[in-house]
Write a protein that holds these residues in place. Structure first.
Motif, PDB file in Angstrom:
ATOM      1  N   ALA A 188       8.658   0.188   5.271  1.00  0.00           N
ATOM      2  CA  ALA A 188       9.758  -0.177   5.884  1.00  0.00           C
ATOM      3  C   ALA A 188       8.910  -1.407   6.597  1.00  0.00           C
ATOM      4  N   ALA A 189       7.877  -1.188   7.630  1.00  0.00           N
ATOM      5  CA  ALA A 189       7.826  -1.486   9.204  1.00  0.00           C
ATOM      6  C   ALA A 189       6.601  -2.686   8.046  1.00  0.00           C
ATOM      7  N   GLY A 208       0.985  -1.319   0.125  1.00  0.00           N
ATOM      8  CA  GLY A 208       0.183  -0.211  -0.135  1.00  0.00           C
ATOM      9  C   GLY A 208       1.025   1.721   0.166  1.00  0.00           C
ATOM     10  N   ALA A 209       1.906   1.533   0.444  1.00  0.00           N
ATOM     11  CA  ALA A 209       2.918   2.392   1.168  1.00  0.00           C
ATOM     12  C   ALA A 209       3.747   2.441  -0.321  1.00  0.00           C
ATOM     13  N   ILE A 210       4.072   1.773  -1.130  1.00  0.00           N
ATOM     14  CA  ILE A 210       4.419   1.368  -2.145  1.00  0.00           C
ATOM     15  C   ILE A 210       3.950   2.191  -3.055  1.00  0.00           C
ATOM     16  N   THR A 238       5.594  12.921   0.339  1.00  0.00           N
ATOM     17  CA  THR A 238       4.690  11.519   0.297  1.00  0.00           C
ATOM     18  C   THR A 238       6.175  10.222   0.452  1.00  0.00           C
ATOM     19  N   GLY A 239       7.038  10.821   0.486  1.00  0.00           N
ATOM     20  CA  GLY A 239       8.091   9.043   1.013  1.00  0.00           C
ATOM     21  C   GLY A 239       8.652   8.799   1.879  1.00  0.00           C
ATOM     22  N   ARG A 240       7.928  10.489   2.423  1.00  0.00           N
ATOM     23  CA  ARG A 240       8.934  10.760   3.981  1.00  0.00           C
ATOM     24  C   ARG A 240       7.367   9.860   5.107  1.00  0.00           C
ATOM     25  N   ILE A 241       6.822   9.816   4.504  1.00  0.00           N
ATOM     26  CA  ILE A 241       5.521   8.811   4.944  1.00  0.00           C
ATOM     27  C   ILE A 241       5.480   7.733   4.304  1.00  0.00           C
TER      28      ILE A 241
END
Length: 155
Positions: A70-71, A41-43, A61-64
């Motif tokens: 990674a988590a 989802g994040a990617i 956006t990448g900062r979040i």
């Protein structure tokens, strides 16, 4: 050697515990799915930002997105090992499992290459057009990894 590692994992205390504890397998399965959601989802959010906006605002956006991804990966690796330990010898030969590992490797290599090419000193810039190729490859690799993971149970 691969077959011996799989056999050892399946015969290990972890394999035994995962096969005989409904809770361990259930919790590992749940956390593995949660890890998938966070990772992919994040990617996907980051990749779509790069594709749709030529990278404008992608670093914000990448900062979040990157810590969330990674988590998700941090959840997926140990829970994936627990799930694999249940029947490692059979799963290790499953074409869908092998495809999943290949797509994960492709996705991780793409992330590393993306950050190597575009990650330094570009925090406020529009990304070059070649970043879109990486974003499309990333989306494809991670979606195919999810698909291959779902197919494991059916092949």
């Amino acid at each position: 050697m691969y077959a011996e590692i799989l056999a050892a994992l399946e015969a290990s205390w972890l394999g035994h515990a995962a096969r005989h504890s409904a809770w361990l397998f259930t919790v590992a399965n749940l956390l593995h799915v949660l890890g998938s959601a966070l990772l992919v989802g994040a990617i996907a959010v980051f990749d779509v930002k790069v594709l749709a906006d030529r990278g404008r605002g992608a670093w914000e956006t990448g900062r979040i997105a990157v810590p969330l991804a990674a988590a998700g990966l941090a959840l997926q690796v140990p829970t994936g090992i627990v799930l694999l330990a249940v029947e490692a010898r059979a799963l290790g030969q499953n074409p869908a499992f092998l495809a999943k590992l290949g797509f994960i490797a492709l996705g991780l290599a793409n992330v590393a290459l993306f950050h190597r090419r575009f990650g330094r000193g570009r925090s406020r810039e529009v990304l070059p057009a070649s970043a879109r190729t990486h974003a499309a490859a990333s989306l494809g690799a991670w979606i195919l990894a999810l698909l291959a993971g779902r197919l494991i149970a059916y092949i």
